[in-house]
Design a protein around this motif. Structure first.
Motif, PDB file in Angstrom:
ATOM      1  N   PRO A   1       0.810  -1.230   0.000  1.00  0.00           N
ATOM      2  CA  PRO A   1       0.000   0.000   0.000  1.00  0.00           C
ATOM      3  C   PRO A   1       0.840   1.276   0.000  1.00  0.00           C
ATOM      4  CG  PRO A   1      -0.038  -1.020   2.165  1.00  0.00           C
ATOM      5  CD  PRO A   1       0.840  -1.883   1.309  1.00  0.00           C
TER       6      PRO A   1
ATOM      7  N   GLU B   1       2.347   4.542  -2.482  1.00  0.00           N
ATOM      8  CA  GLU B   1       2.144   5.239  -3.752  1.00  0.00           C
ATOM      9  C   GLU B   1       3.490   5.555  -4.395  1.00  0.00           C
ATOM     10  OE1 GLU B   1      -0.359   8.627  -2.978  1.00  0.00           O
ATOM     11  OE2 GLU B   1      -2.064   7.351  -2.462  1.00  0.00           O
TER      12      GLU B   1
ATOM     13  N   GLY C   1      -0.220   0.663  -4.472  1.00  0.00           N
ATOM     14  CA  GLY C   1      -0.775   2.015  -4.453  1.00  0.00           C
ATOM     15  C   GLY C   1      -0.614   2.699  -5.793  1.00  0.00           C
ATOM     16  N   LYS C   2      -1.209   3.888  -5.900  1.00  0.00           N
ATOM     17  CA  LYS C   2      -1.292   4.517  -7.218  1.00  0.00           C
ATOM     18  C   LYS C   2       0.053   4.998  -7.750  1.00  0.00           C
ATOM     19  CE  LYS C   2      -2.451   9.231  -5.947  1.00  0.00           C
ATOM     20  NZ  LYS C   2      -3.518  10.179  -5.686  1.00  0.00           N
TER      21      LYS C   2
ATOM     22  N   SER D   1      -4.541   1.557  -8.820  1.00  0.00           N
ATOM     23  CA  SER D   1      -5.493   2.536  -9.348  1.00  0.00           C
ATOM     24  C   SER D   1      -4.867   3.361 -10.465  1.00  0.00           C
ATOM     25  CB  SER D   1      -5.968   3.456  -8.229  1.00  0.00           C
ATOM     26  OG  SER D   1      -4.856   4.071  -7.615  1.00  0.00           O
TER      27      SER D   1
ATOM     28  N   GLU E   1     -10.036   4.003  -7.133  1.00  0.00           N
ATOM     29  CA  GLU E   1      -9.417   4.257  -5.819  1.00  0.00           C
ATOM     30  C   GLU E   1     -10.204   3.554  -4.715  1.00  0.00           C
ATOM     31  OE1 GLU E   1      -6.765   5.685  -4.794  1.00  0.00           O
ATOM     32  OE2 GLU E   1      -6.047   6.751  -6.573  1.00  0.00           O
ATOM     33  N   ASP E   2     -11.505   3.599  -4.864  1.00  0.00           N
ATOM     34  CA  ASP E   2     -12.392   3.035  -3.863  1.00  0.00           C
ATOM     35  C   ASP E   2     -12.247   1.515  -3.772  1.00  0.00           C
ATOM     36  OD1 ASP E   2     -14.342   3.740  -2.007  1.00  0.00           O
ATOM     37  OD2 ASP E   2     -15.860   2.766  -3.283  1.00  0.00           O
TER      38      ASP E   2
ATOM     39  N   SER F   1      -8.816   0.796  -2.134  1.00  0.00           N
ATOM     40  CA  SER F   1      -8.695   0.966  -0.680  1.00  0.00           C
ATOM     41  C   SER F   1      -9.518  -0.096   0.060  1.00  0.00           C
ATOM     42  CB  SER F   1      -9.056   2.390  -0.243  1.00  0.00           C
ATOM     43  OG  SER F   1     -10.271   2.769  -0.789  1.00  0.00           O
ATOM     44  N   GLU F   2     -10.648  -0.484  -0.504  1.00  0.00           N
ATOM     45  CA  GLU F   2     -11.430  -1.551   0.114  1.00  0.00           C
ATOM     46  C   GLU F   2     -10.658  -2.880   0.078  1.00  0.00           C
ATOM     47  OE1 GLU F   2     -15.832  -1.874  -0.796  1.00  0.00           O
ATOM     48  OE2 GLU F   2     -15.156  -3.867  -1.413  1.00  0.00           O
TER      49      GLU F   2
ATOM     50  N   PHE G   1      -7.312  -3.200  -0.043  1.00  0.00           N
ATOM     51  CA  PHE G   1      -6.227  -3.139   0.945  1.00  0.00           C
ATOM     52  C   PHE G   1      -6.757  -3.435   2.349  1.00  0.00           C
ATOM     53  CE2 PHE G   1      -3.487  -0.284  -1.898  1.00  0.00           C
ATOM     54  CZ  PHE G   1      -2.512  -1.254  -2.075  1.00  0.00           C
ATOM     55  N   ALA G   2      -7.900  -2.820   2.673  1.00  0.00           N
ATOM     56  CA  ALA G   2      -8.482  -3.027   4.007  1.00  0.00           C
ATOM     57  C   ALA G   2      -8.886  -4.489   4.186  1.00  0.00           C
ATOM     58  CB  ALA G   2      -9.689  -2.107   4.196  1.00  0.00           C
TER      59      ALA G   2
END
Lengths: 463, 198
Positions: free
Chosen positions: B16, B18, B76-77, B103, B125-126, B129-130, B132-133
């Motif tokens: 995670p 960038e 990450g982006k 992303s 992005e959404d 992040s979901e 990764f979580a």
């Protein structure tokens, strides 16, 4: 629509693949030793030759030592890679400027300097800084090794057409502000991904006023904003600089070429996918504080409070800290970004009559043998020697430390190169990117300094 | 390595961060090899994050964390920014990854992955992040990447997204063909183009 990028790109389209990329014709392929050996292996495995060997030029630059180039390279692995390029060039009938050839140097310095990169061309190399050649008004971009193999085999590449971006910089740059500072400023504004997916045309009065060396520096750094490439429409500055160069057209062919090159500009009705305008007066001498080139600020500034902790820990800095006065261990002048004659003139103008600070190790590495010869012809080597600086032999050197020029772990280097990534200049090295003027100021003071302090007594700087 | 893509289902390795640049994916000192030895590059993937100066694995880096594994890297982006070195794609392939989910990818690296039959999958992005979580909460979370359907699915939540892949490249990936195979068949067109330009 009707941008210069469209004109050059469209003139090189061989075919459009339905629901796929464009087959683009490539006028010039450059090969260096690091990203080409596996591509040549691919040709051998497929049992094929190069389609247009006369359009391909090879030279080693990444591994070459900056001392004793007349002796074999001590590192056997580096030597094997440099030798492989010479062997491959011979086997496939390609022009090769080997180590110690008077034509050798960094590929992005040598190409324009020999007139191999010309307006309106498509140019590729297995190197992201191929964007440099955009300065002559060419569409030039970096590619991977598989793509090098494509061009070796077919003189074509399959690519999606990037979007177009116009970056206009209007007004006059202040004293001590160079093309490098313009680029670092743009990266600070756009971040390292702000131009990803785009090809950039640099325009505006501040860009027009740049010398060819300055334009090469600006275009070189396009990739650091994520852009595939960046270029500047050719003009009288371009033509005057190219005229008489070895591979530039001669005689009547020259006049014909210039007439065609004058048409290479975006139409008044050109529509870009994105347009940005900046005021040259807002740009100051810049320096980076972090671990990507977008993490930059004016040399007099303070590190932003929202800077990522990982970057601060690596650099040994604190958020809010000023860098002015911070001790510097190494200074590196060179690379495809700032290894040209004007960069050495600028550096020399600051150190002339002064002395290198005792604690500083300085590596001054010309971008090519031609640059080194020019340094000597202008007597800059004597000015530099009197100030305690030695001019080394050409190559990529400490920009990415594939040869022996490595910044030790934990040491701070003010570098005129292009990347401050973790470990870029050697494992654990800490890089502060800046212009040749700012690097020179650091070299004579031993700390991060504002180069404008050294311009007051000088009248000879025109960058 | 040329290999056919169909449906891939795997656990994930999360990274995670960038702006992971290709100098981190494979440092320059490992670019001196003159062969496409994917094992060598894979062994040195993320070398300076993965090992300390003495070559000992850093326990806090994800590739050294036994909880995580699989053939999907989630990053990450702005993944793969910087140098054009294809060695970065060789290292990712050599380590055993077949898919990288992010992303946002840097242009050159994205092409390099595709040319080495590693699939870059761009998600929102959404979604990222979901994901990764989800992986942090349960490292056994599985993701399905369906290349013919161009969908990526978080199997823990059932959330699915369609990803971009042009028809030409999809054909190449599902049939294990590369761009050079295609270009070598275009010689007549290339010569015609050159004649017309004269």
């Amino acid at each position: 629509m009707n941008t210069l990028f469209d004109k050059i790109w469209d003139a090189h389209v061989v075919s459009l693949i339905e629901d796929g990329p464009t087959q683009l014709y490539i006028d010039r392929l450059y090969c260096h030793e690091v990203t080409s050996p596996q591509a040549f292996d691919g040709l051998r495995e497929r049992g094929i030759r190069c389609l247009r060997p006369q359009q391909i030029f090879c030279m080693p630059d990444h591994n070459t030592p900056t001392h004793d180039q007349d002796k074999p390279i001590a590192d056997p692995v580096s030597k094997a890679q440099v030798d492989a390029l010479a062997r491959n060039a011979a086997e496939f009938g390609l022009t090769h400027y080997g180590m110690m050839s008077p034509d050798n140097g960094i590929i992005h310095v040598v190409g324009p300097e020999k007139g191999l990169s010309l307006p309106g061309m498509t140019i590729v190399c297995g190197d992201s800084h191929t964007s440099t050649h955009g300065a002559v008004g060419a569409v030039a971009f970096g590619i991977g090794t598989s793509e090098v193999e494509m061009v070796l085999a077919s003189q074509c590449i399959l690519q999606q057409k990037p979007k177009s971006m116009s970056i206009r910089i209007e007004g006059a740059l202040g004293p001590g502000v160079t093309a490098k500072d313009v680029a670092l400023y743009l990266m600070m504004k756009l971040t390292t991904s702000g131009a990803t997916g785009y090809f950039v045309e640099y325009r505006g009065s501040a860009v027009r006023a740049l010398s060819m060396e300055g334009r090469l520096t600006l275009c070189n750094l396009s990739i650091e904003m994520g852009a595939r490439g960046g270029f500047i429409a050719p003009d009288e500055t371009t033509f005057a600089w190219l005229k008489g160069r070895e591979y530039a057209p001669k005689g009547a062919d020259w006049d014909k070429a210039v007439a065609a090159w004058r048409e290479l500009r975006s139409g008044d009705d050109a529509v870009f996918d994105r347009e940005l305008v900046f005021d040259a007066a807002d740009i100051e001498p810049m320096i980076t504080y972090g671990t990507n080139p977008g993490m930059g600020m004016p040399v007099t500034g303070s590190i932003p409070v929202d800077t990522a902790k990982k970057a601060l820990d690596y650099m040994g800095f604190a958020a809010g800290e000023k860098l002015l006065g911070h001790p510097v261990d190494y200074v590196f002048l060179g690379a495809c970004t700032n290894g040209r004659i004007e960069d050495f003139r600028a550096f020399a103008s600051v150190v002339k009559g002064r002395r290198k600070a005792p604690g500083v190790t300085a590596w001054l590495v010309p971008g090519s043998w031609a640059v080194k010869r020019q340094i000597e012809a202008e007597g800059l080597d004597r000015v530099l020697a009197e100030a305690g600086f030695e001019v080394r032999q050409p190559g990529c050197s400490a920009c990415l430390a594939m040869n022996d020029d490595k910044i030790p772990a934990g040491k701070y280097a003010v570098s005129t190169s292009n990347r401050n990534f973790e470990g870029r200049q050697g494992p654990g090295s800490r890089t502060l990117l800046a212009s040749p003027l700012t690097a020179a100021a650091a070299a004579v003071t031993g700390k991060v300094s504002d180069p404008r302090m050294f311009l007051l007594s000088s009248t000879s700087i025109s960058l | 390595m040329k290999q056919k893509f169909d449906i891939i289902e795997s656990t994930c390795v999360p990274l995670p961060l960038e702006n992971v640049d290709t100098d981190q994916i494979i440092p320059a000192r490992f670019l001196k090899a003159t062969t496409r030895d994917e094992k060598f590059f894979g062994d040195n993937l993320f070398r300076d994050w993965r090992y300390d100066a003495d070559g000992k694995p850093r326990a806090d880096f994800v590739l050294n964390d036994p909880r995580y594994g699989g053939c999907i890297l989630v990053a990450g982006k702005n993944f793969g920014s910087g140098s054009s070195r294809e060695h970065a794609a060789w290292a990712i392939a050599g380590y055993g990854f077949r898919v990288v989910i992010s992303s946002f990818f840097a242009d050159i690296h994205k092409n390099n992955e595709l040319n080495n039959f590693v699939l870059p999958v761009v998600v929102s992005e959404d979604f990222l992040s979901e994901l990764f979580a989800g992986i942090a909460a349960d490292p056994s979370l599985r993701v399905r990447v369906d290349v013919p359907a161009q969908t990526v699915t978080n199997l823990a939540t059932g959330r699915s997204e369609r990803f971009e892949l042009n028809g030409y490249k999809k054909y190449c990936l599902t049939h294990a063909l590369d761009d050079i195979d295609y270009l070598l068949e275009q010689k007549d067109k290339i010569e015609a183009f050159e004649r017309e330009r004269q």
